[in-house]
Design a protein around this motif. Structure first.
Motif: not given
Length: 91
Positions: A13, A72, A75-76, A78-83
């Motif tokens: 993060y 990449r 970043r993916r 992090i996005e999956a974790r946030r979802e």
């Protein structure tokens, strides 16, 4: 991301938010968050772990300074974790 420690996730993060930070900039940001000193013996082995997992890329700013960027995949992740977190926590 499930196999990372909380500290390693925090590294991702901070790196994502800072662009291309060097190790000491990452250390300073984490010290603000944790409100305690982060020792080099904790920081750099964990940075090496996220690099080895392909989540972060390590480059050189100059002969003495390394910089870190998310890949990449990082970043993916992090996005999956946030979802995933969003399913449980509404902000």
């Amino acid at each position: 991301m499930y196999d990372l420690t909380g500290f390693q996730r925090d590294l991702l993060y901070v790196i994502a938010g800072e662009g291309e930070p060097h190790g000491l900039a990452i250390k300073e940001e984490l010290e603000k968050y944790y409100e305690s000193e982060i020792h080099h013996g904790r920081l750099y082995p964990n940075l090496d772990t996220v690099v080895d997992k392909g989540l972060v890329e390590k480059g050189q700013k100059d002969r003495r300074t390394n910089v870190y960027t998310l890949t990449r995949r990082g970043r993916r992740e992090i996005e999956a974790r946030r979802e995933w977190e969003g399913q449980y926590v509404e902000v």
